[in-house]
Design a protein around this motif. Structure first.
Motif, PDB file in Angstrom:
ATOM      1  N   MET A   1     -59.969  17.882  83.010  1.00  0.00           N
ATOM      2  CA  MET A   1     -61.239  17.527  83.143  1.00  0.00           C
ATOM      3  C   MET A   1     -61.447  16.342  83.960  1.00  0.00           C
ATOM      4  O   MET A   1     -62.227  16.269  84.708  1.00  0.00           O
ATOM      5  CB  MET A   1     -62.002  17.224  81.902  1.00  0.00           C
ATOM      6  N   ALA A   2     -60.563  15.299  83.870  1.00  0.00           N
ATOM      7  CA  ALA A   2     -60.769  13.964  84.643  1.00  0.00           C
ATOM      8  C   ALA A   2     -60.234  14.397  86.207  1.00  0.00           C
ATOM      9  O   ALA A   2     -60.734  13.912  87.030  1.00  0.00           O
ATOM     10  CB  ALA A   2     -59.808  12.994  84.314  1.00  0.00           C
ATOM     11  N   LYS A   3     -59.283  15.293  86.335  1.00  0.00           N
ATOM     12  CA  LYS A   3     -59.058  15.477  87.635  1.00  0.00           C
ATOM     13  C   LYS A   3     -60.169  16.576  88.406  1.00  0.00           C
ATOM     14  O   LYS A   3     -60.325  15.873  89.569  1.00  0.00           O
ATOM     15  CB  LYS A   3     -57.753  16.631  87.589  1.00  0.00           C
TER      16      LYS A   3
ATOM     17  N   LYS B   1     -58.474   8.457  73.638  1.00  0.00           N
ATOM     18  CA  LYS B   1     -58.739   7.489  74.517  1.00  0.00           C
ATOM     19  C   LYS B   1     -58.901   8.338  75.989  1.00  0.00           C
ATOM     20  O   LYS B   1     -59.875   8.005  76.829  1.00  0.00           O
ATOM     21  CB  LYS B   1     -57.649   6.310  74.495  1.00  0.00           C
ATOM     22  N   VAL B   2     -58.113   9.023  76.259  1.00  0.00           N
ATOM     23  CA  VAL B   2     -58.350   9.793  77.559  1.00  0.00           C
ATOM     24  C   VAL B   2     -59.726  10.572  77.784  1.00  0.00           C
ATOM     25  O   VAL B   2     -60.227  10.324  78.912  1.00  0.00           O
ATOM     26  CB  VAL B   2     -57.140  10.933  77.704  1.00  0.00           C
ATOM     27  N   ALA B   3     -60.061  11.114  76.665  1.00  0.00           N
ATOM     28  CA  ALA B   3     -61.330  11.824  76.484  1.00  0.00           C
ATOM     29  C   ALA B   3     -62.708  10.763  76.746  1.00  0.00           C
ATOM     30  O   ALA B   3     -63.467  11.145  77.673  1.00  0.00           O
ATOM     31  CB  ALA B   3     -61.431  12.693  75.460  1.00  0.00           C
ATOM     32  N   LEU B   4     -62.416   9.498  76.252  1.00  0.00           N
ATOM     33  CA  LEU B   4     -63.371   8.511  76.079  1.00  0.00           C
ATOM     34  C   LEU B   4     -63.676   7.963  77.665  1.00  0.00           C
ATOM     35  O   LEU B   4     -64.528   7.878  77.977  1.00  0.00           O
ATOM     36  CB  LEU B   4     -63.080   7.633  75.331  1.00  0.00           C
ATOM     37  N   TYR B   5     -62.348   7.801  78.289  1.00  0.00           N
ATOM     38  CA  TYR B   5     -62.262   7.198  79.606  1.00  0.00           C
ATOM     39  C   TYR B   5     -62.987   8.263  80.514  1.00  0.00           C
ATOM     40  O   TYR B   5     -63.825   7.860  81.328  1.00  0.00           O
ATOM     41  CB  TYR B   5     -61.124   7.068  80.087  1.00  0.00           C
ATOM     42  N   ASN B   6     -62.867   9.576  80.523  1.00  0.00           N
ATOM     43  CA  ASN B   6     -63.543  10.556  81.109  1.00  0.00           C
ATOM     44  C   ASN B   6     -64.888  10.666  80.799  1.00  0.00           C
ATOM     45  O   ASN B   6     -65.704  10.669  81.642  1.00  0.00           O
ATOM     46  CB  ASN B   6     -62.885  11.893  80.694  1.00  0.00           C
ATOM     47  N   LEU B   7     -65.168  10.469  79.554  1.00  0.00           N
ATOM     48  CA  LEU B   7     -66.757  10.302  79.243  1.00  0.00           C
ATOM     49  C   LEU B   7     -67.605   9.211  79.901  1.00  0.00           C
ATOM     50  O   LEU B   7     -68.483   9.377  80.465  1.00  0.00           O
ATOM     51  CB  LEU B   7     -66.893  10.194  77.708  1.00  0.00           C
ATOM     52  N   LYS B   8     -66.770   7.825  79.984  1.00  0.00           N
ATOM     53  CA  LYS B   8     -67.438   7.084  80.478  1.00  0.00           C
ATOM     54  C   LYS B   8     -67.408   7.313  82.041  1.00  0.00           C
ATOM     55  O   LYS B   8     -68.566   6.863  82.867  1.00  0.00           O
ATOM     56  CB  LYS B   8     -66.382   5.581  80.346  1.00  0.00           C
ATOM     57  N   GLY B   9     -66.568   7.952  82.671  1.00  0.00           N
ATOM     58  CA  GLY B   9     -66.540   8.149  84.275  1.00  0.00           C
ATOM     59  C   GLY B   9     -67.859   8.997  84.335  1.00  0.00           C
ATOM     60  O   GLY B   9     -68.533   9.127  85.550  1.00  0.00           O
TER      61      GLY B   9
END
Length: 240
Positions: free
Chosen positions: A230-232, A194-202
């Motif tokens: 990655m999100a940071k 889920k973390v990677a997918l939220y980052n992808l949407k960002g």
């Protein structure tokens, strides 16, 4: 994402060996001599298994080629060869052999999986995406759709990537899934998918110029995993 391809291939060739031994045994019980093809096939199949047991991929590959000469229409052998090439990181050969397999059997799941992964490793992302999409139609597997969503983003197909990310986020089995990424301290760590997918949407929102939405989803990822590098990095890049 390639799931135990070599083990599966070994099982397939073992099955071929067993079938050949049974056929040879039946011939002998009827006082008939096995054909040269049957004898050679049994020999090369055992050679392949022994080579894998001793981690000698070169000999295993040679044995598979000999088996293929004796049994040119056998999908299991061609699949085993393509899987072995992938295991040896010879991605061009893996792509070529698995493509031949998929050409003659478009619904061969193992062949599609090797082909898609090999093409991705070679950087042929558009062709890899086509194979992953075919694989997903046959398997409906979450891991395959995950690959598709990220490849669509990399190829600039943002609307499709976003749609598939939302589909994935709505799947219950996603809660149990994780993947390994690098942390902010450069270590390897498992994070929820889920973390990677939220980052992808960002990333998609950022590419589309919606900075507010991009920040929202990067922050969603960081709420779950504050050290998700990655999100940071992506959050820091939004206002640059």
């Amino acid at each position: 994402m390639l799931r135990s391809i070599l083990v599966t291939a070994l099982v397939l060739v073992a099955f071929l060996t067993s079938a050949q031994d049974k056929e040879v045994g039946q011939l002998q019980s009827k006082e008939k001599q096995p054909t040269a093809r049957q004898i050679f096939s049994s020999h090369y199949a055992f050679k392949y298994q022994a080579a894998l047991r001793y981690n000698d991929y070169r000999v295993a590959k040679d044995a598979l080629y000999s088996l293929l000469v004796e049994n040119p229409q056998n999908d299991s052998i061609l699949y085993s060869l393509s899987a072995l090439y992938f295991q040896m990181q010879q991605y061009a050969s893996a792509a070529l052999t698995s493509n031949d397999l998929v050409t003659r059997n478009e619904n061969h799941i193992g062949g599609l999986e090797v082909n898609a992964n090999s093409l991705e490793q070679l950087g042929a992302k558009d062709k890899a995406l086509d194979k992953y999409e075919s694989l997903y139609l046959l398997t409906d597997e979450v891991q395959v759709l995950y690959k598709i969503a990220f490849l669509q983003y990399e190829l600039g197909r943002y609307a499709e990537s976003m749609t598939n990310a939302d589909i994935l986020l709505g799947k219950k089995e996603l809660e149990e899934m994780s993947a390994v990424f690098q942390t902010t301290s450069s270590e390897q760590k498992e994070y929820p998918i889920k973390v990677a997918l939220y980052n992808l949407k960002g990333l998609v929102y950022q590419e589309q110029g919606d900075k507010a939405k991009a920040k929202e989803f990067y922050n969603k990822a960081l709420e779950i995993a504050p050290d998700f590098a990655m999100a940071k990095e992506n959050l820091a890049s939004v206002d640059k």
